[in-house]
Design a protein around this motif. Structure first.
Motif, mmCIF file in Angstrom:
data_model
loop_
_atom_site.group_PDB
_atom_site.id
_atom_site.type_symbol
_atom_site.label_atom_id
_atom_site.label_comp_id
_atom_site.label_asym_id
_atom_site.label_seq_id
_atom_site.Cartn_x
_atom_site.Cartn_y
_atom_site.Cartn_z
ATOM 1 N N ILE A 52 40.630 23.376 41.458
ATOM 2 C CA ILE A 52 39.215 24.216 40.209
ATOM 3 C C ILE A 52 38.305 24.911 41.160
ATOM 4 O O ILE A 52 37.840 25.988 40.587
ATOM 5 C CB ILE A 52 39.068 22.723 39.758
ATOM 6 N N ILE A 53 37.446 24.542 42.490
ATOM 7 C CA ILE A 53 36.464 25.898 42.731
ATOM 8 C C ILE A 53 37.278 27.132 42.730
ATOM 9 O O ILE A 53 36.494 28.317 42.460
ATOM 10 C CB ILE A 53 35.862 25.027 44.020
ATOM 11 N N TYR A 54 38.306 27.175 43.502
ATOM 12 C CA TYR A 54 39.566 28.537 43.507
ATOM 13 C C TYR A 54 39.238 28.968 42.832
ATOM 14 O O TYR A 54 39.195 30.421 42.257
ATOM 15 C CB TYR A 54 40.419 28.196 44.542
ATOM 16 N N MET A 55 40.218 28.498 41.596
ATOM 17 C CA MET A 55 40.353 28.975 40.324
ATOM 18 C C MET A 55 38.961 29.614 39.682
ATOM 19 O O MET A 55 39.079 30.888 38.889
ATOM 20 C CB MET A 55 40.909 28.087 39.009
ATOM 21 N N ARG A 56 37.963 29.119 39.609
ATOM 22 C CA ARG A 56 36.765 29.280 39.273
ATOM 23 C C ARG A 56 35.557 30.492 39.564
ATOM 24 O O ARG A 56 35.537 31.556 38.865
ATOM 25 C CB ARG A 56 35.463 28.349 38.904
ATOM 26 N N ASN A 57 36.589 30.059 40.716
ATOM 27 C CA ASN A 57 35.829 31.899 41.435
ATOM 28 C C ASN A 57 36.109 33.308 41.374
ATOM 29 O O ASN A 57 35.406 34.170 41.340
ATOM 30 C CB ASN A 57 35.476 31.884 42.893
ATOM 31 N N LEU A 58 37.612 32.610 41.191
ATOM 32 C CA LEU A 58 38.519 34.184 40.652
ATOM 33 C C LEU A 58 37.738 34.548 39.758
ATOM 34 O O LEU A 58 38.069 35.336 38.862
ATOM 35 C CB LEU A 58 40.204 33.765 41.355
ATOM 36 N N TRP A 59 37.946 33.204 38.686
ATOM 37 C CA TRP A 59 37.234 33.891 37.216
ATOM 38 C C TRP A 59 36.284 34.635 37.495
ATOM 39 O O TRP A 59 35.940 35.624 36.253
ATOM 40 C CB TRP A 59 37.596 32.551 36.769
ATOM 41 N N LEU A 60 35.001 34.106 38.225
ATOM 42 C CA LEU A 60 33.830 34.949 38.102
ATOM 43 C C LEU A 60 33.880 35.997 38.281
ATOM 44 O O LEU A 60 33.289 36.863 38.083
ATOM 45 C CB LEU A 60 32.688 33.618 38.726
ATOM 46 N N ILE A 61 34.633 36.007 39.356
ATOM 47 C CA ILE A 61 35.622 38.107 40.264
ATOM 48 C C ILE A 61 36.199 38.830 39.321
ATOM 49 O O ILE A 61 35.824 39.404 38.867
ATOM 50 C CB ILE A 61 35.839 37.949 41.531
ATOM 51 N N PHE A 62 36.990 38.081 38.562
ATOM 52 C CA PHE A 62 37.737 38.676 37.305
ATOM 53 C C PHE A 62 36.353 39.492 36.068
ATOM 54 O O PHE A 62 36.736 40.480 35.735
ATOM 55 C CB PHE A 62 39.624 38.513 35.807
#
Length: 106
Positions: free
Chosen positions: A87-97
């Protein structure tokens, strides 16, 4: 005696349990660990602490594979740890995107 017991244990763990899932587990762990190598190399090149986008992709790939492995092995501690991490990894990628998309608009 201790050497024999250790050899028996190693045989039981690494030989008798050898199957496709064990291979998946080792590949997953290698991929998950590679993210630290990627982060270290990027930081050394920049001369400061850097977390490249590839770190998050390796986190998701390795973490996802480790999560599948944990589900197969029915390990609740490993399932909870890897599940939360995903969940944390996907959230970080979403924030970067989202940040990159906003930069393109401005």
């Amino acid at each position: 005696m201790l050497i024999d017991n250790l050899a028996d244990w190693a045989h039981s763990v690494f030989v008798e349990q050898f199957d496709t899932w064990l291979v998946i587990g080792f590949v997953a762990q290698a991929m998950f660990s590679a993210r630290f190598l990627i982060q270290w190399i990027a930081s050394e090149r920049a001369g400061r602490s850097v977390v490249p986008v590839a770190f998050w992709f390796f986190s998701i790939a390795g973490g996802g594979m480790l999560f599948a492995y944990a589900l197969y092995r029915e390990d609740p501690v490993f399932i909870a740890g890897q599940g939360a991490g995903l969940i944390i990894y996907m959230r970080n990628l979403w924030l970067i995107f989202r940040e990159h998309r906003a930069a393109l608009v401005n």
